[in-house]
Write a protein that holds these residues in place. Structure first.
Motif, PDB file in Angstrom:
ATOM      1  N   UNK A 173      19.145  22.582  39.816  1.00 28.01           N
ATOM      2  CA  UNK A 173      18.118  22.478  40.850  1.00 28.01           C
ATOM      3  C   UNK A 173      17.305  23.761  40.842  1.00 28.01           C
ATOM      4  N   UNK A 174      16.006  23.638  40.631  1.00 28.57           N
ATOM      5  CA  UNK A 174      15.111  24.808  40.592  1.00 28.57           C
ATOM      6  C   UNK A 174      15.624  25.878  39.628  1.00 28.57           C
ATOM      7  N   UNK A 175      16.121  25.439  38.483  1.00 26.11           N
ATOM      8  CA  UNK A 175      16.564  26.366  37.456  1.00 26.11           C
ATOM      9  C   UNK A 175      17.945  26.947  37.659  1.00 26.11           C
ATOM     10  N   UNK A 176      18.616  26.558  38.752  1.00 22.48           N
ATOM     11  CA  UNK A 176      19.938  27.098  39.065  1.00 22.48           C
ATOM     12  C   UNK A 176      21.021  26.027  38.862  1.00 22.48           C
ATOM     13  N   UNK A 177      22.169  26.440  38.320  1.00 25.03           N
ATOM     14  CA  UNK A 177      23.286  25.524  38.122  1.00 25.03           C
ATOM     15  C   UNK A 177      23.974  25.262  39.459  1.00 25.03           C
ATOM     16  N   UNK A 178      24.050  24.003  39.838  1.00 19.86           N
ATOM     17  CA  UNK A 178      24.767  23.630  41.064  1.00 19.86           C
ATOM     18  C   UNK A 178      26.158  23.086  40.747  1.00 19.86           C
ATOM     19  N   UNK A 179      26.270  22.354  39.665  1.00 21.97           N
ATOM     20  CA  UNK A 179      27.563  21.858  39.182  1.00 21.97           C
ATOM     21  C   UNK A 179      27.600  21.990  37.668  1.00 21.97           C
ATOM     22  N   UNK A 180      28.814  22.183  37.147  1.00 19.51           N
ATOM     23  CA  UNK A 180      28.970  22.243  35.689  1.00 19.51           C
ATOM     24  C   UNK A 180      30.248  21.519  35.295  1.00 19.51           C
ATOM     25  N   UNK A 181      30.162  20.751  34.223  1.00 23.80           N
ATOM     26  CA  UNK A 181      31.317  19.975  33.777  1.00 23.80           C
ATOM     27  C   UNK A 181      31.491  20.114  32.273  1.00 23.80           C
ATOM     28  N   UNK A 182      32.735  19.943  31.850  1.00 23.97           N
ATOM     29  CA  UNK A 182      33.058  19.848  30.429  1.00 23.97           C
ATOM     30  C   UNK A 182      33.765  18.522  30.214  1.00 23.97           C
ATOM     31  N   UNK A 183      33.276  17.770  29.246  1.00 21.18           N
ATOM     32  CA  UNK A 183      33.775  16.424  28.991  1.00 21.18           C
ATOM     33  C   UNK A 183      34.310  16.358  27.566  1.00 21.18           C
ATOM     34  N   UNK A 184      35.512  15.838  27.430  1.00 25.08           N
ATOM     35  CA  UNK A 184      36.121  15.638  26.120  1.00 25.08           C
ATOM     36  C   UNK A 184      36.091  14.152  25.792  1.00 25.08           C
TER      37      UNK A 184
ATOM     38  N   UNK B 244      32.251  24.379  15.749  1.00 24.89           N
ATOM     39  CA  UNK B 244      33.592  24.325  16.351  1.00 24.89           C
ATOM     40  C   UNK B 244      33.535  24.536  17.857  1.00 24.89           C
ATOM     41  N   UNK B 245      34.413  23.845  18.566  1.00 29.15           N
ATOM     42  CA  UNK B 245      34.513  24.025  20.007  1.00 29.15           C
ATOM     43  C   UNK B 245      35.116  25.385  20.322  1.00 29.15           C
ATOM     44  N   UNK B 246      34.749  26.005  21.443  1.00 28.45           N
ATOM     45  CA  UNK B 246      35.372  27.268  21.840  1.00 28.45           C
ATOM     46  C   UNK B 246      36.890  27.113  21.947  1.00 28.45           C
ATOM     47  N   UNK B 247      37.605  28.151  21.590  1.00 24.06           N
ATOM     48  CA  UNK B 247      39.065  28.092  21.575  1.00 24.06           C
ATOM     49  C   UNK B 247      39.629  27.750  22.951  1.00 24.06           C
ATOM     50  N   UNK B 248      39.031  28.291  24.018  1.00 19.51           N
ATOM     51  CA  UNK B 248      39.565  28.030  25.354  1.00 19.51           C
ATOM     52  C   UNK B 248      39.433  26.563  25.724  1.00 19.51           C
ATOM     53  N   UNK B 249      38.381  25.900  25.202  1.00 15.40           N
ATOM     54  CA  UNK B 249      38.176  24.495  25.525  1.00 15.40           C
ATOM     55  C   UNK B 249      39.207  23.616  24.811  1.00 15.40           C
TER      56      UNK B 249
END
Length: 201
Positions: A120-131, A159-164
């Motif tokens: 929203x207006x350039x700001x992250x309100x929610x963030x998700x990671x989906x496998x 490659x996906x990040x190791x933490x993911x």
């Protein structure tokens, strides 16, 4: 989200994708939306589960505009979600406009990972990671090597990040044909018990 509104949103995304510029498979897709009456809950903000449904639709935009959807459907494959995690920062309310940004975060030897954001207006309100992984119309999982050949991409170059990948390992359930008994560790009724089993950092 009611069924009619869901299918209308899917239709809108399909029609809009035809008019939008093509994307590379690893580009960022952006889908604009607005919170409707059927998206909100009794607390008058967008229901937590609606975010996940909207993310489903937004991923389709990336697949369509990159040309990947036509290729995988021609090969009689389709994607399924196997795990996902979302962080909520601020609540969206009725009538509010937002943009869902979607980008492939990388691949492991079994999965594809996508990062998605409500902005929203350039700001992250929610963030998700989906496998997710790809399966065949007739059943069975598609190996990543075959998927790479179908979409014409070198998946090993992303490659996906190791933490993911580690998060995926920690939250994974047994295969669908294996046993998965619901048994709680002794003392699991204590606050915080069992927290050591899940980590995304």
């Amino acid at each position: 989200m009611d069924l009619l509104r869901r299918y209308l949103r899917l239709l809108r995304i399909r029609l809009a994708a035809r008019r939008q510029p093509a994307l590379g498979l690893h580009d960022v897709s952006r889908v604009a939306g607005r919170v409707g009456w059927s998206d909100i809950d009794e607390l008058r903000h967008m229901n937590n589960g609606v975010y996940l449904s909207l993310m489903d639709h937004a991923r389709l935009d990336l697949m369509l505009r990159s040309g990947a959807w036509a290729k995988i459907r021609a090969a009689r494959m389709y994607p399924v979600v196997t795990a996902q995690s979302i962080a909520y920062r601020r609540s969206l309310v009725r009538g509010q406009r937002y943009v869902i940004e979607s980008r492939i975060a990388g691949y492991s030897d079994k999965h594809v990972y996508i990062e998605q954001r409500f902005v929203v207006d350039g700001q992250i309100w929610e963030r998700a990671f989906v496998e997710g992984r790809f399966v065949r119309d007739g059943g069975g999982t598609v190996p990543m090597e075959e998927l790479a050949a179908v979409v014409g991409e070198d998946l090993a170059a992303h490659p996906a990040p190791a933490w993911l990948v580690e998060w995926s390992r920690r939250v994974a359930l047994p295969p669908s044909r294996a046993e998965a008994p619901s048994s709680w560790p002794e003392g699991s009724d204590r606050p915080g018990a069992g927290d050591e089993g899940v980590s995304v950092a």
